[in-house]
Design a protein around this motif. Structure first.
Motif, PDB file in Angstrom:
ATOM      1  N   THR A 191      28.621  43.606  36.199  1.00 25.08           N
ATOM      2  CA  THR A 191      27.917  42.751  37.102  1.00 25.08           C
ATOM      3  C   THR A 191      28.660  42.850  38.383  1.00 25.08           C
ATOM      4  OG1 THR A 191      29.954  41.221  36.350  1.00 25.08           O
ATOM      5  CG2 THR A 191      27.751  40.780  35.526  1.00 25.08           C
ATOM      6  N   PHE A 227      40.400  41.929  44.739  1.00 21.88           N
ATOM      7  CA  PHE A 227      39.994  40.549  44.363  1.00 21.88           C
ATOM      8  C   PHE A 227      40.548  40.012  43.313  1.00 21.88           C
ATOM      9  CE2 PHE A 227      36.846  43.048  46.687  1.00 21.88           C
ATOM     10  CZ  PHE A 227      36.333  42.037  47.616  1.00 21.88           C
ATOM     11  N   ARG A 229      39.015  37.848  41.372  1.00 20.01           N
ATOM     12  CA  ARG A 229      38.211  37.559  40.177  1.00 20.01           C
ATOM     13  C   ARG A 229      37.177  38.951  40.185  1.00 20.01           C
ATOM     14  NH1 ARG A 229      40.029  34.056  36.627  1.00 20.01           N
ATOM     15  NH2 ARG A 229      40.825  31.976  37.670  1.00 20.01           N
ATOM     16  N   ASP A 230      36.305  38.925  39.112  1.00 22.20           N
ATOM     17  CA  ASP A 230      35.383  40.032  39.058  1.00 22.20           C
ATOM     18  C   ASP A 230      34.421  39.755  39.904  1.00 22.20           C
ATOM     19  OD1 ASP A 230      36.837  41.216  37.021  1.00 22.20           O
ATOM     20  OD2 ASP A 230      35.516  40.491  35.447  1.00 22.20           O
ATOM     21  N   ASN A 231      33.583  40.723  40.474  1.00 23.45           N
ATOM     22  CA  ASN A 231      32.415  40.413  41.453  1.00 23.45           C
ATOM     23  C   ASN A 231      32.802  40.120  42.832  1.00 23.45           C
ATOM     24  OD1 ASN A 231      31.100  40.598  38.925  1.00 23.45           O
ATOM     25  ND2 ASN A 231      30.809  38.546  38.523  1.00 23.45           N
ATOM     26  N   SER A 233      34.575  37.676  44.063  1.00 21.67           N
ATOM     27  CA  SER A 233      34.352  36.300  44.503  1.00 21.67           C
ATOM     28  C   SER A 233      35.634  35.604  45.213  1.00 21.67           C
ATOM     29  CB  SER A 233      34.051  35.458  43.291  1.00 21.67           C
ATOM     30  OG  SER A 233      35.098  35.631  42.416  1.00 21.67           O
ATOM     31  N   THR A 234      36.670  36.143  44.795  1.00 17.63           N
ATOM     32  CA  THR A 234      37.993  35.764  45.340  1.00 17.63           C
ATOM     33  C   THR A 234      38.708  36.844  46.171  1.00 17.63           C
ATOM     34  OG1 THR A 234      38.123  33.956  43.744  1.00 17.63           O
ATOM     35  CG2 THR A 234      40.026  34.191  45.119  1.00 17.63           C
TER      36      THR A 234
END
Length: 289
Positions: A191, A227, A229-231, A233-234
């Motif tokens: 993802t 990051f 989180r994955d993707n 997001s943070t």
């Protein structure tokens, strides 16, 4: 004999909880072969038989070729296997409808090393890692079965990473040595980009052995582009920390040391929302008999 070394054996591991148990019986073998004065070859094979998950074979092939006394080329390909622990599998049985599968891993590495006599070396290694069914902790299960409030469990996702490692050391003089290491990692899931894996990780240090039994050193670690989180997001801020140490050798068997971590009291987080240590001092004595 002078060119071949065999290693082989058997392994047994048993786990038990109040509600479940599992056994793993394993056999393994490795052969290290000096094909010539320039080429070394290594091959290994392992078979694990899990009482609940069945059998799995893994292996490794590696080679080292010396172009000269100071230049070595290394390469390896390997597979790995790790079944979920009883804690992980029983947690999911209670809190989720997802049954956990073993983690399976494939890795490739290619590296080149150049030595500069006793003064130092430089080394570069390219790597690729393909991890299937990677176990990931989940604070809230998406498919609770018998809980009024969703509990925690484990999910699984594929994980791939590739990158380059650079490292080296050089003796500045009879007392001081400079060391350095840098890793570039591109880690991702189906993802998007994987969390908690910095793209850049750099360490530079200097250490020395002084007269009268004293030794010490200073190291700087810089971490960037990561990051939580994955993707993606943070995003997490970059940070650098400085660590220092000094030791005194009383004799061949006894040493006292003082270590200071996060010397300049950097305020940073490795995981979003979880504090890391401020400046910390450690003192100890090591002795061998």
């Amino acid at each position: 004999n002078e060119t071949t070394l065999w290693t082989f054996g058997l392994d047994h591991m048993a786990e038990e909880t109040a509600t479940a148990s599992a056994d793993i019986n394993s056999a393994y073998a490795e052969v290290a072969f000096a094909a010539s004065d320039k080429l070394d070859l290594t091959g290994s094979l392992r078979y694990d038989d899990h009482s609940d998950l069945g059998g799995q074979a893994t292996g490794r092939l590696a080679a080292a070729y010396r172009f000269s006394d100071d230049v070595i080329l290394r390469a390896q390909a390997a597979t790995g296997y790790k079944p979920p622990s009883l804690f992980q599998s029983t947690t999911n049985a209670a809190n989720s409808t997802v049954a956990l599968a073993p983690e399976e891993n494939t890795t490739f590495e290619l590296g080149l090393e150049k030595a500069y006599g006793e003064a130092g070396f430089v080394r570069a290694t390219a790597f690729y890692n393909d991890l299937e069914n990677h176990l990931i902790y989940e604070g809230t299960c998406s498919t609770p079965t018998n809980l009024i409030t969703p509990g925690y469990c484990y999910a699984q996702s594929n994980f791939k990473s590739k990158g380059l490692e650079l490292s080296g050391a050089y003796a500045l003089n009879d007392t001081w040595e400079l060391t350095g290491a840098y890793t570039y990692t591109d880690a991702y899931r189906p993802t998007g980009r994987a969390g908690r894996v910095p793209r850049h990780d750099l360490h530079i240090g200097v250490s020395g052995d002084f007269a009268n039994g004293f030794a010490g050193g200073l190291g700087v670690n810089y971490v960037a582009d990561r990051f939580d989180r994955d993707n993606g997001s943070t995003p997490m801020p970059d940070f650098k920390t400085v660590n220092a140490h000094v030791s005194y050798q009383f004799n061949d068997s006894t040493q006292a040391y003082l270590r200071v971590e996060n010397l300049f009291d950097e305020d940073y987080e490795a995981v979003n929302g979880f504090n890391t240590s401020d400046r910390a001092l450690y003192f100890g004595v090591r002795a061998s008999f």
